[in-house]
Design a protein around this motif. Structure first.
Motif, mmCIF file in Angstrom:
data_model
loop_
_atom_site.group_PDB
_atom_site.id
_atom_site.type_symbol
_atom_site.label_atom_id
_atom_site.label_comp_id
_atom_site.label_asym_id
_atom_site.label_seq_id
_atom_site.Cartn_x
_atom_site.Cartn_y
_atom_site.Cartn_z
ATOM 1 N N UNK A 1 -19.455 -8.439 -22.219
ATOM 2 C CA UNK A 1 -19.837 -7.390 -21.261
ATOM 3 C C UNK A 1 -20.342 -6.130 -21.944
ATOM 4 N N UNK A 2 -20.268 -6.102 -23.283
ATOM 5 C CA UNK A 2 -20.765 -4.940 -24.024
ATOM 6 C C UNK A 2 -22.274 -5.005 -24.207
ATOM 7 N N UNK A 3 -22.824 -3.916 -24.744
ATOM 8 C CA UNK A 3 -24.283 -3.818 -24.897
ATOM 9 C C UNK A 3 -24.671 -3.473 -26.328
ATOM 10 N N UNK A 4 -25.874 -3.913 -26.690
ATOM 11 C CA UNK A 4 -26.487 -3.502 -27.962
ATOM 12 C C UNK A 4 -27.825 -2.851 -27.641
ATOM 13 N N UNK A 5 -28.059 -1.641 -28.161
ATOM 14 C CA UNK A 5 -29.348 -0.962 -27.968
ATOM 15 C C UNK A 5 -29.944 -0.700 -29.338
ATOM 16 N N UNK A 6 -31.104 -1.300 -29.591
ATOM 17 C CA UNK A 6 -31.720 -1.248 -30.924
ATOM 18 C C UNK A 6 -33.025 -0.485 -30.814
ATOM 19 N N UNK A 7 -33.091 0.669 -31.477
ATOM 20 C CA UNK A 7 -34.282 1.522 -31.358
ATOM 21 C C UNK A 7 -35.176 1.340 -32.587
ATOM 22 N N UNK B 1 -34.587 -1.802 -27.406
ATOM 23 C CA UNK B 1 -34.224 -3.072 -26.770
ATOM 24 C C UNK B 1 -32.763 -2.976 -26.345
ATOM 25 N N UNK B 2 -32.518 -3.237 -25.061
ATOM 26 C CA UNK B 2 -31.140 -3.224 -24.549
ATOM 27 C C UNK B 2 -30.716 -4.662 -24.202
ATOM 28 N N UNK B 3 -29.699 -5.149 -24.936
ATOM 29 C CA UNK B 3 -29.161 -6.500 -24.712
ATOM 30 C C UNK B 3 -27.717 -6.389 -24.213
ATOM 31 N N UNK B 4 -27.281 -7.389 -23.438
ATOM 32 C CA UNK B 4 -25.858 -7.453 -23.087
ATOM 33 C C UNK B 4 -25.268 -8.764 -23.587
ATOM 34 N N UNK B 5 -23.966 -8.717 -23.818
ATOM 35 C CA UNK B 5 -23.256 -9.943 -24.216
ATOM 36 C C UNK B 5 -22.684 -10.530 -22.920
ATOM 37 N N UNK B 6 -23.437 -11.373 -22.293
ATOM 38 C CA UNK B 6 -22.998 -11.989 -21.031
ATOM 39 C C UNK B 6 -23.601 -11.304 -19.818
ATOM 40 N N UNK B 7 -23.256 -11.851 -18.640
ATOM 41 C CA UNK B 7 -23.865 -11.383 -17.388
ATOM 42 C C UNK B 7 -23.073 -10.318 -16.654
ATOM 43 N N UNK B 8 -21.793 -10.187 -16.987
ATOM 44 C CA UNK B 8 -20.979 -9.143 -16.356
ATOM 45 C C UNK B 8 -20.962 -7.960 -17.307
ATOM 46 N N UNK B 9 -21.678 -6.900 -17.000
ATOM 47 C CA UNK B 9 -21.776 -5.789 -17.948
ATOM 48 C C UNK B 9 -21.709 -4.452 -17.220
#
Ligand SMILES: C[S@@+](CC[C@H](N)C(=O)[O-])C[C@H]1O[C@@H](n2cnc3c(N)ncnc32)[C@H](O)[C@@H]1O
Length: 313
Positions: free
Chosen positions: A77-83, A143-151
């Motif tokens: 449910x966490x996020x990664x944002x890579x600039x 780029x904003x990614x999530x680990x899974x669909x519940x975030x």
């Protein structure tokens, strides 16, 4: 009691700045402990803090070497944002987000789609190098990614003012009613935020800071109070400062001592109540009647001459 910046991670710490290689810091973090990772990695473009021989292949290798740990430490449910921006050479420009995307969705490993891309945010800014051989670059990518669909996605925390808040629906069941959201509009996936150049209030001696407004917006939208934010390439500590201002915990690493010291000084200033940031407010249009907004006469002449040339006159 005043907040303290620790230099080794412990889950009880509010703030940790590690001076060293991010792969060492990542190894010290427990599985699924981080709510949000935000960073701007080295672009391998020969900056002061980079080996001049580094190239795009190095960029890919560096990302592949830390990705497993980034994924491991991120909570479901966490996020990664890579600039990232572009690797620019005489011959061509290479969009670095393409490389990050391949690795993060698992294309270049045996893991299949470990992260899900939610947005490719275009960060646009008004100033930069002027090019005479291509259009001048005025954007980079997050780029904003999530680990899974519940975030976590707290849209109301980051709404921005509408241009026409008094606009009303003109047809359908809501005809005549205010059509916008009272809290403001969705900031969209195009963010117009000034970059940190010489006269910017946030400028330090680091050669390529991003503005506090970027991690701040992401932190407000993608974490809750007291969540843990990680920046493995923290530079002047911008993400840490944003996390602190927004009441989140932070852990970050920086390999160059000079930048680590800048980051520590910035955050200590904030702890002592001295926060130097540009608020995240819309970029003002220059008033039409100011001297800088008026077209200089020599520009007007050059333009009409150019028009004549183009029309064959
Ligand atoms: C693009 S800058 C980040 C700037 C930052 N966003 C800011 O606002 O100041 C990348 C930083 O990563 C640091 N760095 C490079 N390799 C590193 C590594 N292996 N571990 C930790 N930091 C590293 C560089 O020294 C540089 O300060």
């Amino acid at each position: 009691m005043k907040d303290v910046i620790y230099n080794e991670f412990n889950k009880a710490n509010k703030l940790t700045f590690y001076n060293g290689d991010c792969s060492n810091l990542l190894k010290s973090l427990p599985d699924e402990s981080v709510d949000l990772i935000i960073t701007s990695p080295p672009y391998c473009m020969g900056k002061a803090y980079e080996d001049p021989h580094n190239d795009v292949a190095t960029f890919r290798r560096q990302h592949e070497s830390i990705f497993n740990d980034l994924y491991r430490v991120l909570k479901p449910g966490g996020s990664i944002c890579w600039q990232v921006g572009y690797h620019v050479s005489e011959r061509c420009v290479i969009p670095l987000d393409y490389i990050v995307y391949d690795i993060f969705i698992g294309k270049s490993s045996d893991k299949k789609y470990p992260l899900i891309l939610r947005n490719r945010i275009v960060w646009t800014f008004g100033h930069g190098l002027n090019s005479s051989t291509r259009f001048s670059g005025r954007h980079e990518i997050i780029l904003w990614f999530t680990k899974g669909d519940q975030y976590t996605f707290n849209l109301d925390n980051v709404r921005v003012p509408q241009k026409y808040p008094g606009k009303r629906s003109y047809k359908g069941p809501n005809a005549g009613k205010l059509s916008g959201n009272p809290l403001g509009k969705n900031p969209s996936d195009v963010w117009d935020i000034p970059n940190v150049k010489a006269k910017h209030v946030e400028k330090t001696n680091h050669p390529c800071q991003f503005p506090v407004a970027i991690p701040r917006r992401l932190i407000c939208a993608l974490t809750n109070k007291n969540g843990l934010v990680l920046d493995p390439f923290m530079g002047s500590g911008t993400t840490g400062l944003a996390a602190y201002i927004e009441g989140r915990r932070f852990v970050g690493s920086e390999i160059v001592k000079e930048y680590y010291d800048i980051a520590t000084e910035r955050l200590n200033d904030a702890i002592n109540g001295d926060v130097k940031i540009r608020e995240d407010k819309p970029v003002a249009e220059p008033a039409a009647n100011t001297a800088v907004a008026r077209l200089p006469e020599e520009f007007a002449k050059a333009r009409s001459k150019n028009e004549e040339t183009q029309s064959g006159g």
